[in-house]
Design a protein around this motif. Structure first.
Motif, mmCIF file in Angstrom:
data_model
loop_
_atom_site.group_PDB
_atom_site.id
_atom_site.type_symbol
_atom_site.label_atom_id
_atom_site.label_comp_id
_atom_site.label_asym_id
_atom_site.label_seq_id
_atom_site.Cartn_x
_atom_site.Cartn_y
_atom_site.Cartn_z
ATOM 1 N N GLU A 115 3.159 -9.301 7.023
ATOM 2 C CA GLU A 115 4.401 -9.445 6.260
ATOM 3 C C GLU A 115 4.200 -9.106 4.782
ATOM 4 O OE1 GLU A 115 3.178 -13.774 7.447
ATOM 5 O OE2 GLU A 115 3.004 -11.748 8.294
ATOM 6 N N ASP A 116 2.973 -9.319 4.266
ATOM 7 C CA ASP A 116 2.681 -8.918 2.878
ATOM 8 C C ASP A 116 2.713 -7.402 2.746
ATOM 9 O OD1 ASP A 116 2.270 -11.602 2.212
ATOM 10 O OD2 ASP A 116 0.118 -11.482 2.585
ATOM 11 N N GLN A 117 2.079 -6.712 3.685
ATOM 12 C CA GLN A 117 2.060 -5.250 3.663
ATOM 13 C C GLN A 117 3.468 -4.689 3.833
ATOM 14 O OE1 GLN A 117 -0.717 -4.411 6.810
ATOM 15 N NE2 GLN A 117 -2.509 -4.752 5.520
ATOM 16 N N ASP A 118 4.220 -5.267 4.765
ATOM 17 C CA ASP A 118 5.606 -4.832 4.956
ATOM 18 C C ASP A 118 6.415 -5.045 3.682
ATOM 19 O OD1 ASP A 118 5.255 -4.047 7.602
ATOM 20 O OD2 ASP A 118 5.839 -5.994 8.417
ATOM 21 N N GLY A 119 6.215 -6.196 3.039
ATOM 22 C CA GLY A 119 6.955 -6.486 1.819
ATOM 23 C C GLY A 119 6.638 -5.502 0.713
ATOM 24 N N LEU A 120 5.359 -5.141 0.576
ATOM 25 C CA LEU A 120 4.970 -4.168 -0.442
ATOM 26 C C LEU A 120 5.649 -2.829 -0.215
ATOM 27 C CD1 LEU A 120 3.145 -3.178 -2.803
ATOM 28 C CD2 LEU A 120 1.474 -2.542 -1.058
ATOM 29 N N PHE A 121 5.518 -2.293 0.998
ATOM 30 C CA PHE A 121 6.082 -0.969 1.269
ATOM 31 C C PHE A 121 7.609 -0.973 1.165
ATOM 32 C CE2 PHE A 121 2.125 0.038 3.936
ATOM 33 C CZ PHE A 121 1.524 0.691 2.877
ATOM 34 N N SER A 122 8.230 -2.050 1.616
ATOM 35 C CA SER A 122 9.679 -2.165 1.501
ATOM 36 C C SER A 122 10.108 -2.210 0.041
ATOM 37 C CB SER A 122 10.155 -3.420 2.242
ATOM 38 O OG SER A 122 11.549 -3.567 2.141
ATOM 39 N N ILE A 171 5.718 -6.418 -16.430
ATOM 40 C CA ILE A 171 6.561 -7.333 -15.655
ATOM 41 C C ILE A 171 5.687 -8.142 -14.705
ATOM 42 C CG2 ILE A 171 8.434 -7.513 -13.961
ATOM 43 C CD1 ILE A 171 9.554 -4.895 -15.056
ATOM 44 N N GLN A 172 5.851 -9.466 -14.735
ATOM 45 C CA GLN A 172 5.147 -10.329 -13.793
ATOM 46 C C GLN A 172 6.067 -10.611 -12.608
ATOM 47 O OE1 GLN A 172 3.791 -14.112 -15.311
ATOM 48 N NE2 GLN A 172 2.754 -14.650 -13.405
ATOM 49 N N GLN A 173 5.710 -10.057 -11.452
ATOM 50 C CA GLN A 173 6.473 -10.268 -10.232
ATOM 51 C C GLN A 173 5.546 -10.185 -9.027
ATOM 52 O OE1 GLN A 173 10.085 -8.140 -9.307
ATOM 53 N NE2 GLN A 173 10.980 -8.499 -11.336
ATOM 54 N N ASP A 174 5.969 -10.820 -7.956
ATOM 55 C CA ASP A 174 5.330 -10.681 -6.653
ATOM 56 C C ASP A 174 5.637 -9.273 -6.148
ATOM 57 O OD1 ASP A 174 4.685 -10.672 -3.938
ATOM 58 O OD2 ASP A 174 5.438 -12.696 -3.587
ATOM 59 N N CYS A 175 4.604 -8.476 -5.926
ATOM 60 C CA CYS A 175 4.808 -7.066 -5.560
ATOM 61 C C CYS A 175 5.377 -6.888 -4.151
ATOM 62 C CB CYS A 175 3.505 -6.286 -5.708
ATOM 63 S SG CYS A 175 2.931 -6.200 -7.424
ATOM 64 N N THR A 176 5.445 -7.963 -3.376
ATOM 65 C CA THR A 176 6.072 -7.884 -2.059
ATOM 66 C C THR A 176 7.570 -8.161 -2.133
ATOM 67 O OG1 THR A 176 5.762 -10.218 -1.461
ATOM 68 C CG2 THR A 176 3.932 -8.713 -1.006
ATOM 69 N N ASN A 233 -7.768 -0.071 -5.131
ATOM 70 C CA ASN A 233 -7.789 -0.709 -3.806
ATOM 71 C C ASN A 233 -6.959 -1.987 -3.766
ATOM 72 O OD1 ASN A 233 -9.691 1.186 -2.570
ATOM 73 N ND2 ASN A 233 -11.232 0.244 -3.882
ATOM 74 N N SER A 234 -5.932 -2.044 -4.594
ATOM 75 C CA SER A 234 -5.085 -3.245 -4.641
ATOM 76 C C SER A 234 -4.424 -3.539 -3.304
ATOM 77 C CB SER A 234 -4.005 -3.075 -5.718
ATOM 78 O OG SER A 234 -4.585 -2.963 -6.993
ATOM 79 N N PHE A 235 -4.202 -2.500 -2.500
ATOM 80 C CA PHE A 235 -3.547 -2.702 -1.204
ATOM 81 C C PHE A 235 -4.293 -3.722 -0.349
ATOM 82 C CE2 PHE A 235 -2.930 -1.713 3.277
ATOM 83 C CZ PHE A 235 -1.549 -1.784 3.362
ATOM 84 N N GLN A 236 -5.594 -3.829 -0.531
ATOM 85 C CA GLN A 236 -6.381 -4.730 0.311
ATOM 86 C C GLN A 236 -6.127 -6.210 0.023
ATOM 87 O OE1 GLN A 236 -10.408 -2.529 -0.080
ATOM 88 N NE2 GLN A 236 -10.315 -3.306 2.016
ATOM 89 N N ILE A 278 6.051 4.258 -18.714
ATOM 90 C CA ILE A 278 5.442 3.591 -17.581
ATOM 91 C C ILE A 278 5.679 2.081 -17.634
ATOM 92 C CG2 ILE A 278 3.180 3.384 -18.715
ATOM 93 C CD1 ILE A 278 1.980 4.112 -15.872
ATOM 94 N N VAL A 279 5.801 1.500 -16.444
ATOM 95 C CA VAL A 279 6.011 0.067 -16.290
ATOM 96 C C VAL A 279 4.847 -0.485 -15.464
ATOM 97 C CG1 VAL A 279 7.529 -1.748 -15.400
ATOM 98 C CG2 VAL A 279 8.510 0.370 -16.342
ATOM 99 N N GLY A 280 4.192 -1.538 -15.948
ATOM 100 C CA GLY A 280 3.099 -2.166 -15.217
ATOM 101 C C GLY A 280 3.560 -3.482 -14.614
ATOM 102 N N ILE A 281 3.342 -3.651 -13.309
ATOM 103 C CA ILE A 281 3.781 -4.848 -12.602
ATOM 104 C C ILE A 281 2.589 -5.523 -11.938
ATOM 105 C CG2 ILE A 281 5.375 -5.794 -10.883
ATOM 106 C CD1 ILE A 281 5.954 -2.240 -11.651
ATOM 107 N N ASP A 282 2.481 -6.839 -12.101
ATOM 108 C CA ASP A 282 1.427 -7.593 -11.447
ATOM 109 C C ASP A 282 1.880 -9.042 -11.326
ATOM 110 O OD1 ASP A 282 -1.826 -6.770 -11.082
ATOM 111 O OD2 ASP A 282 -1.336 -8.906 -10.985
#
Length: 261
Positions: free
Chosen positions: A119-126, A89-94, A110-113, A62-66
């Motif tokens: 554009e943040d939501q679009d970036g995450l899903f993309s 890994i430290q990265q912008d999830c978008t 509930n991190s999605f909130q 497993i890889v943890g990203i935040d």
């Protein structure tokens, strides 16, 4: 408010763990899906590894990203003590660039909130779509935007009380909420009142956070635009289906095409 400036609730990772590590309801559900996965699993917006570490202890790669350095550092400390081979890994999830493809990714708590803008939501899903194989699974949860949840009185309300594991003293937690219907944002102030053995308040700390709410049909359309098919929407981790009285929405999604973004 940018997600990068919405971190007051997470700037004390040790306190975060004290208040959240007892929550394990989602772990069996994630374990079930992880058992079907091959290769590395992605925990997106992993925080201090509340879900990452139990899956690693079950021998899942497993890889943890935040994006939050302090939360990741706490996760690394805990995993190191347990000698767990988790990649952090430290990265912008978008804007993920991981050089990894997987057939299972998740984002819980509930991190999605915290993705406040369209554009943040679009970036995450993309980003998630790019890192999934075809037919790969993405699971995430978010609070259900019920009238009770959104239209809370703008006065201080007691939320819950817990015993600090270090001091054994009581901590009363209360909130003040204000909803911005135009932007679908809930502004929360969380107030922690620390009490001594005589039940007198010896310290009081307030933090602020902003959360975005999304309606089920709005979410389904957004996911479809990013190449996901919604397999099921649950109201809890026991796989009860969503209703009008739900508190939470748990989306189980499958990648069926590339994201349009």
């Amino acid at each position: 408010m940018s997600i990068k400036h919405n971190t007051e609730e997470y700037d004390n990772p040790v306190l975060y763990d004290k208040e959240n590590n007892r929550y394990t309801d989602d772990i069996p559900f994630l374990q079930k899906w992880a058992s079907k996965a091959e290769g590395p699993i992605l925990d997106i917006a992993c925080g201090t590894g509340r879900a990452t570490i139990p899956l690693a202890k079950s021998s899942h790669k497993i890889v943890g990203i935040d994006s939050h350095e302090g939360m990741l550092n706490e996760a690394k400390k805990k995993a190191s003590k347990m000698k767990l081979p988790i990649k952090w890994i430290q990265q912008d999830c978008t804007k993920l660039e991981l050089n990894i493809k997987t057939d299972f990714a998740f984002s819980v708590g509930n991190s999605f909130q915290h993705f406040l803008k369209n554009e943040d939501q679009d970036g995450l899903f993309s980003s998630v779509n790019r890192h999934l194989f075809q037919n790969g699974i993405f699971i995430f949860n978010t609070r259900f935007p019920s009238a009770e949840e959104l239209l809370q009185p703008e006065t201080e309300e007691h939320w819950y009380t817990y015993i600090d594991i270090d001091t054994q003293h009581k901590v009363d937690v209360s909130t003040i909420a204000k909803y911005d219907a135009l932007n679908q944002l809930q502004y929360y102030t969380t107030i922690r009142k620390y009490k001594d053995e005589t039940n007198h308040i010896v310290n009081e700390v307030s933090t602020n956070i902003t959360l975005r709410y999304v309606y089920p049909k709005e979410m389904e359309r957004m996911l479809a635009n990013h190449g996901f098919e919604v397999i099921q929407i649950y109201q809890d981790w026991q796989e009860n289906l969503i209703t009008n009285d739900s508190y939470s929405m748990i989306f189980v999604c499958k990648k069926v095409s590339e994201s349009c973004k």
